[in-house]
Design a protein around this motif. Structure first.
Motif, PDB file in Angstrom:
ATOM      1  N   HIS A 114       0.826  -1.211   0.000  1.00  0.00           N
ATOM      2  CA  HIS A 114       0.000   0.000   0.000  1.00  0.00           C
ATOM      3  C   HIS A 114       0.861   1.263   0.000  1.00  0.00           C
ATOM      4  CE1 HIS A 114      -4.120  -1.436   0.155  1.00  0.00           C
ATOM      5  NE2 HIS A 114      -3.748  -2.400   1.021  1.00  0.00           N
ATOM      6  N   CYS A 140       2.270   1.712  -3.410  1.00  0.00           N
ATOM      7  CA  CYS A 140       1.239   2.164  -4.352  1.00  0.00           C
ATOM      8  C   CYS A 140       1.002   3.655  -4.234  1.00  0.00           C
ATOM      9  CB  CYS A 140      -0.049   1.367  -4.087  1.00  0.00           C
ATOM     10  SG  CYS A 140      -1.351   1.685  -5.301  1.00  0.00           S
ATOM     11  N   GLN A 147       1.810   6.582  -7.108  1.00  0.00           N
ATOM     12  CA  GLN A 147       0.817   7.563  -7.565  1.00  0.00           C
ATOM     13  C   GLN A 147       1.349   8.987  -7.403  1.00  0.00           C
ATOM     14  OE1 GLN A 147      -3.374   6.925  -6.369  1.00  0.00           O
ATOM     15  NE2 GLN A 147      -2.679   4.974  -5.470  1.00  0.00           N
ATOM     16  N   ALA A 203       1.436   1.679 -10.329  1.00  0.00           N
ATOM     17  CA  ALA A 203       0.658   1.599  -9.093  1.00  0.00           C
ATOM     18  C   ALA A 203      -0.519   0.637  -9.258  1.00  0.00           C
ATOM     19  CB  ALA A 203       0.161   2.985  -8.702  1.00  0.00           C
ATOM     20  N   VAL A 258       0.703  -2.932  -8.801  1.00  0.00           N
ATOM     21  CA  VAL A 258       0.926  -3.275  -7.387  1.00  0.00           C
ATOM     22  C   VAL A 258      -0.417  -3.492  -6.679  1.00  0.00           C
ATOM     23  CG1 VAL A 258       1.841  -2.425  -5.204  1.00  0.00           C
ATOM     24  CG2 VAL A 258       3.132  -2.069  -7.320  1.00  0.00           C
ATOM     25  N   ALA A 259      -1.406  -2.598  -6.968  1.00  0.00           N
ATOM     26  CA  ALA A 259      -2.718  -2.709  -6.319  1.00  0.00           C
ATOM     27  C   ALA A 259      -3.399  -4.021  -6.689  1.00  0.00           C
ATOM     28  CB  ALA A 259      -3.600  -1.524  -6.701  1.00  0.00           C
TER      29      ALA A 259
END
Length: 1321
Positions: free
Chosen positions: A1052, A1055, A1059, A1067, A1070-1071
């Motif tokens: 998190h 991410c 961003q 990002a 990764v999310a």
């Protein structure tokens, strides 16, 4: 050093009305080009001067003339005769005192008046405002041309030693028997000299009068003048008169007076027998004085010239006594002499100046019957000095020298019609002839020539002679009886034979015989003749008008005839002509009277005043043309360039603005220091000099850099290294020319021969000190050295250069010189110092090697050996001082330390004047340290960190902290530190320290890799995170065995960081992969405009909300992009319209400025450069005119440039950079690869979502924008490189039509979908 050459003569006979009539006076009307003669029969004959210039005049014998009579009283006779231009009539003075005007056009005579005692002399003022009359009673009358009397004075005087009151009345009323008036050129003063009755035995005074006041200005001392001869130089500097010098039993002398009546100078007229000077006159340029000398049965018209205060007899024309010759100069042509006899024979002689210096640099100056010989290639003797002289039986008219294979044969044309031949000794014996004079006998011949005009050698035994036979005016009655040739010009080929043995040490002055082998009567006058160098025993002959014919000796096959040469022709008659050989063909150069230098029909220079040629002495091949212009510019031209088609045939044109100065700096010409100086000769070969003579007569020798460099390169090509080096030193040429002329790589192989030839250690040391990196052939001398001189050697070894490229020029050349010195020259102290110089001047300096040699010398001294080698070397102290003089003392001291020899370092410090308090404690401290630590400390001081690291590593574990500190302070040593560290634990410490350093310099990727090498995972994770490498960070996190929650929390954080960094695509990955947040992932993909991936992810997870989000975002993005590209299309149209307007306006302004520059071609350089700078900053919309205040200083220019850099990319209307800014902006509006990829992805997404219309509209809009922008760039490129804009053809619509097929062919529209392509007509 010049001679007066007769190049043409024309003779015509004026038919008189009766046999007992004779011509007494002459006059000329220069305005209407008419010639007048007054005869004893009271007739006036009017002839046209143009009659002497007609094409067939040399064939004719009659001078066409109109005859009119002058009505005089019985017993009256003409005493004075001249032409009054203001009245267009002849003014005539008679013995009865009548002054009348006679108009030859109407044959009317008007009596103006009568003076008592008769008219003795009438002379017109040069400006035409007035005239002077001397009466028979000795009265001087000054009148206007309207016959108003201005002044009246008596010119009579009582001779010194006589008193009228004593009863001697014979001087009170004497009649003037003879008188003369001479005006100064400006008409303000006049001089008179009169001969009175009963005064032949008394001295006379020369009187100077003022015209305006009529008063006596000055008078000379009483002198026994010869008659009343006087003539004032037109320039007004001096007035010439004659002394008889009978009492001194010497020849008459011409004496010169100043306006104040003081005698200035004189010269003696040396002629055989008793002579009388009957007349003298200056030419219109005041440089030639013609004298009529009468002696025995022959009269001579002599032409004298003064140079360096010495008077030379330059020409002599002989006439029989009974002819009664008279002469006059042309009023406006200084080299045209008109002679006429009592019988009506008129001769016009056309003369020209010709340099007295021959092609092989021998000066042959004509001075009457003598030829003054000076070998300029041995010594530059200034005129009138000379080495020795040749004395002939008569005055010398012309000569020709044959020079080949150290043999110089001189043929001389004499005024009495004979030839004189003499062979000069070889050049090695010339110094023995100093001060001698040789009497030359005429050559034996069965015939003599009446007028020899041109001479030229065809070979060593064949002479070509051009002679004239126009009249019965000869030299002796015997010659006239032998002369039965027809009237005209004749060409003779003559065989020259010598019946005496020739000696190489002295001139061969007798035993010569000339035999005519071929005689040709010519149909036109000959202007000149020159040897044809491209053909054996051949000559090129120029006829009047510039036509060239070739003649080959009769001894050759098909020889003895004239053939027209179509390859050589002149547009006009060229009085000066030379032929040179180039590639086996002859090039003919000619210079006409107006200054046009021509070569084979092309005008090379339109304002040339003199020219010559330069050759190398080895093969005598002409290599350069030297031209002097009327603008006092000296051009040195490679003869090969003249033949090339690229040569600029506008040499010496008037330069405008700063062009003249720039061309002089670039080596195109040399500015002659004195106005009017002309080329008289050239010193060939290694001398490489141009001889110039100024108008005042002094001789100057200049060495043009282009000629000097040509001679140096010629010597280098022939491997005459010593000669080349001596020329370099003499002329202060950069020594690098020896190395760079054919490339320094090639010089390396010639270094041994170079050293062997030069030998002189001082010269070699000077050469070594001058070597530098720069290639001066391409920089300093690029405008002087012809490419043809070096191209051969450059191309020859081009492959060698690439195959073995040495490190540097300086080091390689000096290494080759050093090796050659060691091999070629015997050992000596100076040789060793020269070797040290090569080491010190290397780049970088090889000081350690030089100190090593000094250390060796010091060792020999300390050993006390007395061997031969020790005696041939300098002392160590002397060698060290020499090295310190060449190098920086601190650098030498550091190099001595670098040898770890403290004794040598102390010796250097002492000889470099260092303070012992500074260096002794330091050296003593080093001496107390162990060897490795001493070396370590020396290396640290000298910044030799690699050696220091090796030494401290070898010192043991006790110095490990110093080892690590050295690594940390010098990070470049980490690779070497790893190599030197064998212990694994210490290696990890070195790697971790290296990683810390890389992190400090923010090289996080390399730092992470280094940390991984030493298994420092925490630091590696931190480095990956600082680098933004989420994949590496999460991979290391996995290796660290972190918990699932920790990994998710870390994901998190990553991410959010991605961003924030503007990387929504990464990002999103990764999310989706680590956070398992599909909604956030799809939103991020939409933000990243990865439309296809966003749609795929939404459908994969079967989310209606996600699908709707992607659909709405893609449609909204399509609408936005359509608006943006439509707006961009509109901007392209506006920008291109603006560009065309600006471009058109600028072209109009440039044309206007160009026309103004042409009108200002006579503006001087400084003013012109200022004017041009006023316009340099104007834009197409600048209004108003620039002034001096607008000229920017350097500081202002820098400020403007900095502002332009800051405002780059902005388009400011009316600014000077607006046009360029528009071009750059239009080119920058093209579609990028990222934009095309995004458009393609969006189109695919819209199709998948069923949004065909938005997709079709988007593709059409982007396509139109791309086509319009490409067409605009093409239009801009075409208009930017031309000076004319076609408003009909060069439009955006036409270019769009032309550009579309090109873009289709080059796949520029490959991003489109074919389903959306609309058909086009």
């Amino acid at each position: 050093m010049k001679n007066l050459k007769l190049y043409s003569e024309v003779s015509l006979l004026l038919h008189l009305q009766s046999d007992d009539e004779s011509i007494l006076f002459s006059a000329i009307d220069i305005e209407r080009n008419r010639l007048f003669f007054a005869s004893s029969g009271r007739f006036v004959y009017t002839a046209r001067l143009s009659s002497f210039e007609e094409d067939e005049v040399w064939k004719e014998s009659v001078l066409p003339a109109e005859v009119s009579s002058v009505e005089l009283e019985p017993g009256d006779s003409i005493m004075s005769f001249d032409y009054l231009m203001e009245k267009e009539s002849l003014v005539v003075g008679t013995s009865n005192g009548v002054i009348l005007l006679h108009n030859v056009d109407t044959n009317d005579s008007e009596i103006i008046g009568r003076v008592d005692g008769g008219v003795s002399c009438i002379s017109l003022c040069p400006d035409g405002d007035s005239l002077g009359v001397i009466t028979g009673y000795g009265q001087l009358l000054l009148m206007t041309h309207d016959w108003d009397l201005l002044q009246e004075n008596s010119v009579d005087e009582v001779p010194e030693g006589n008193d009228l009151n004593a009863g001697d009345e014979k001087f009170s009323s004497r009649n003037v028997l003879e008188s003369r008036i001479s005006w100064r050129g400006d008409g303000r003063y006049l001089a008179t000299l009169c001969k009175f009755e009963e005064s032949d035995s008394y001295p006379k005074k020369l009187k100077f009068w003022e015209r305006d006041s009529g008063s006596l200005h000055a008078s000379s001392q009483s002198k026994a003048f010869m008659g009343t001869l006087l003539d004032w130089m037109p320039s007004g500097a001096k007035l010439a008169a004659v002394y008889p010098r009978v009492k001194e039993s010497e020849s008459p002398s011409v004496v010169f007076y100043e306006r104040n009546g003081l005698e200035r100078s004189s010269f003696c007229v040396n002629s055989q027998g008793d002579i009388v000077i009957d007349d003298l006159k200056w030419n219109c340029s005041s440089d030639l004085l013609a004298i009529l000398v009468k002696s025995g049965d022959c009269d001579q018209v002599q032409i004298w010239y003064c140079c360096n205060n010495h008077w030379y007899l330059k020409q002599e024309f002989c006439y029989l006594k009974h002819d009664g010759v008279k002469f006059m100069w042309h009023p406006t042509k200084p080299l045209q002499l008109l002679c006429w006899t009592h019988g009506g024979r008129c001769m016009i002689y056309h003369l020209c100046w010709k340099t007295a210096v021959t092609d092989n640099s021998i000066a042959l100056v004509i001075d009457g019957s003598r030829v003054l010989v000076t070998p300029l290639f041995k010594s530059l003797l200034p005129p009138p000095m000379y080495l020795f002289s040749l004395n002939f039986s008569s005055a010398v008219r012309d000569f020709s020298l044959y020079s080949k294979n150290s043999r110089n044969t001189l043929a001389v044309a004499l005024a009495n019609g004979f030839l004189g031949i003499v062979e000069l000794p070889e050049s090695g014996y010339w110094e023995e002839l100093d001060g001698k004079e040789y009497r030359i006998e005429p050559s034996l011949s069965k015939m003599s020539f009446q007028s020899l005009i041109h001479l030229a050698w065809l070979d060593s035994l064949t002479l070509a002679v051009i002679s004239g036979n126009h009249t019965n005016l000869g030299n002796t009655p015997q010659m006239l009886a032998e002369n039965d040739e027809p009237c005209g010009y004749h060409f003779r080929e003559m065989e020259i034979i010598c019946h005496e043995d020739r000696l190489s040490s002295s001139p061969t002055i007798s035993g010569w015989q000339a035999r005519v082998t071929n005689l040709v009567t010519l149909r036109r006058p000959v202007i000149g003749i020159t040897l044809n160098p491209a053909k054996q025993s051949s000559a090129l002959i120029q006829f009047d008008g510039g036509n060239i014919f070739e003649y080959t000796s009769i001894s050759a096959n098909h020889g003895g005839v004239f053939k027209r040469s179509d390859n050589h022709v002149f547009s006009s008659s060229c009085l000066w002509m030379n032929a040179v050989s180039l590639g086996g063909q002859a090039m003919l150069f000619g210079l006409d009277e107006v200054g046009r230098l021509q070569v084979d029909g092309k005008i090379l220079c339109s304002n040339c005043c003199s020219y010559s040629f330069y050759s190398n002495l080895e093969d005598e091949i002409i290599t350069h043309l030297i031209v002097a212009t009327k603008q006092d510019l000296l051009f040195i031209i490679d003869i090969c360039e003249v033949k090339s088609k690229e040569f600029d045939f506008n040499l010496g044109s008037t330069p405008i603005f700063g062009k003249k100065r720039r061309e002089e700096e670039s080596g195109k010409f040399v500015h002659i220091w004195e106005r009017g100086a002309k080329i008289v000769g050239v010193l060939h070969g290694d001398d490489a000099a141009v001889l110039l003579q100024a108008t005042r007569g002094n001789l100057e020798c200049v060495y043009p850099r282009k000629l000097v460099l040509a001679s140096i390169i010629n010597a280098l090509v022939q491997h005459r290294f010593k000669d080349a080096l001596l020329m370099v030193r003499r002329h202060r040429i950069d020594f690098n020319i020896i190395v760079d002329h054919c490339g320094w790589h090639n010089f390396l192989s010639s270094a041994p021969e170079f050293v062997k030839q030069v030998e002189n250690i001082s010269y070699l040391t000077e050469f070594v000190c001058a070597i530098k990196k720069e290639n001066i052939v391409d920089t300093l001398y690029k405008n002087y050295v012809a490419s043809s001189a070096i191209s051969g050697t450059h191309n020859e070894d081009a492959g060698v250069k690439k195959a073995s490229e040495p490190s540097t020029k300086v080091s390689s050349v000096l290494k080759a010189i050093r090796k050659a010195i060691e091999e070629q020259l015997p050992e000596s102290p100076y040789r060793e110092l020269c070797i040290l110089t090569t080491l010190a001047r290397s780049e970088p300096p090889a000081l350690e090697e030089a100190l090593g040699r000094i250390k060796l010398i010091r060792g020999l001294e300390l050993s006390g050996s007395n061997d031969v080698r020790g005696a041939s070397l300098p002392s160590a102290e002397e060698a060290l001082k020499h090295l310190l003089w060449l190098s920086d003392s601190e650098a030498v001291f550091e190099s001595a330390l670098g040898l770890y020899d403290l004794h040598l370092a102390a010796m250097v410090a002492l000889n470099s004047q260092k303070d012992p308090k500074e260096f002794l404690p330091f050296l003593q401290e080093l001496q107390r340290l162990p060897l490795l630590l001493m070396q370590y400390n020396i290396d640290l001081k000298l910044h030799r960190y690699e050696k220091a690291l090796k030494h401290i590593a070898s010192a043991g574990d006790s110095h490990y902290d110093d080892f690590m500190n050295l690594l940390k302070n010098n990070p470049q040593l980490f690779p070497l530190g790893l190599q030197l560290t064998a212990d694994p634990g210490k290696r990890h410490q070195v790697l971790e320290a290296w990683g810390d350093h890389l992190s400090e310099i923010k090289d996080f990727e390399e730092a992470a890799a280094t940390y991984l090498c030493c298994q420092s995972l925490e630091k590696a994770l931190k480095a990956y995170r600082s680098n933004g490498s989420w994949s590496g960070m999460l991979t290391v996190a996995g290796q660290m065995r972190l918990g699932k929650d920790e990994v998710v929390r870390l994901a998190h954080e990553v991410c959010e960081e991605l961003q924030a960094l503007g990387k929504p695509g990464e990002a999103a990955k990764v999310a989706l992969d680590y956070c398992k947040d599909v909604k956030a992932g799809v939103s991020l993909l939409v933000r990243a405009r990865e439309w296809e991936e966003a749609l795929r992810t939404a459908l994969m997870h079967d989310g209606a909300d996600l699908y709707s989000e992607v659909k709405d975002a893609s449609v909204e993005c399509a609408d936005t992009m359509i608006s943006e590209y439509e707006e961009g299309l509109e901007k392209v149209g506006k920008y291109v319209a603006r560009y065309l307007a600006v471009r058109q306006r600028r072209l109009l302004l440039a044309a206007k400025l160009q026309s103004e520059e042409q009108k200002m071609s006579d503006v001087d350089d400084d003013t012109a450069s200022e004017t041009s700078s006023n316009f340099s900053g104007m834009s197409a919309y600048t209004r108003g005119k620039g002034s001096a205040a607008s000229v920017s200083t350097s500081a202002g220019s820098r400020a403007r440039e900095s502002r332009r850099q800051r405002n780059r990319g902005k388009i400011r209307a009316g600014s000077p950079d607006e046009e360029l800014a528009l071009v750059e902006h239009l080119k920058g509006m093209s579609l990028t690869a990222g934009a095309i990829r995004e458009i393609r992805s969006l189109l695919a997404c819209l199709l998948m979502l069923g949004k065909e219309e938005p997709a079709k509209k988007l593709q059409r809009t982007v396509e139109n924008f791309q086509l319009c922008q490409a067409a605009t760039v093409k239009l801009v490129e075409d208009t930017f490189s031309t000076s004319i804009i076609d408003e009909q053809e060069q439009t955006l619509d036409r270019y769009s039509q032309k550009t579309r097929p090109e873009m289709e062919n080059c796949n520029a529209f490959s991003w489109r979908y074919k389903a959306f392509i609309s058909p086009r007509s």
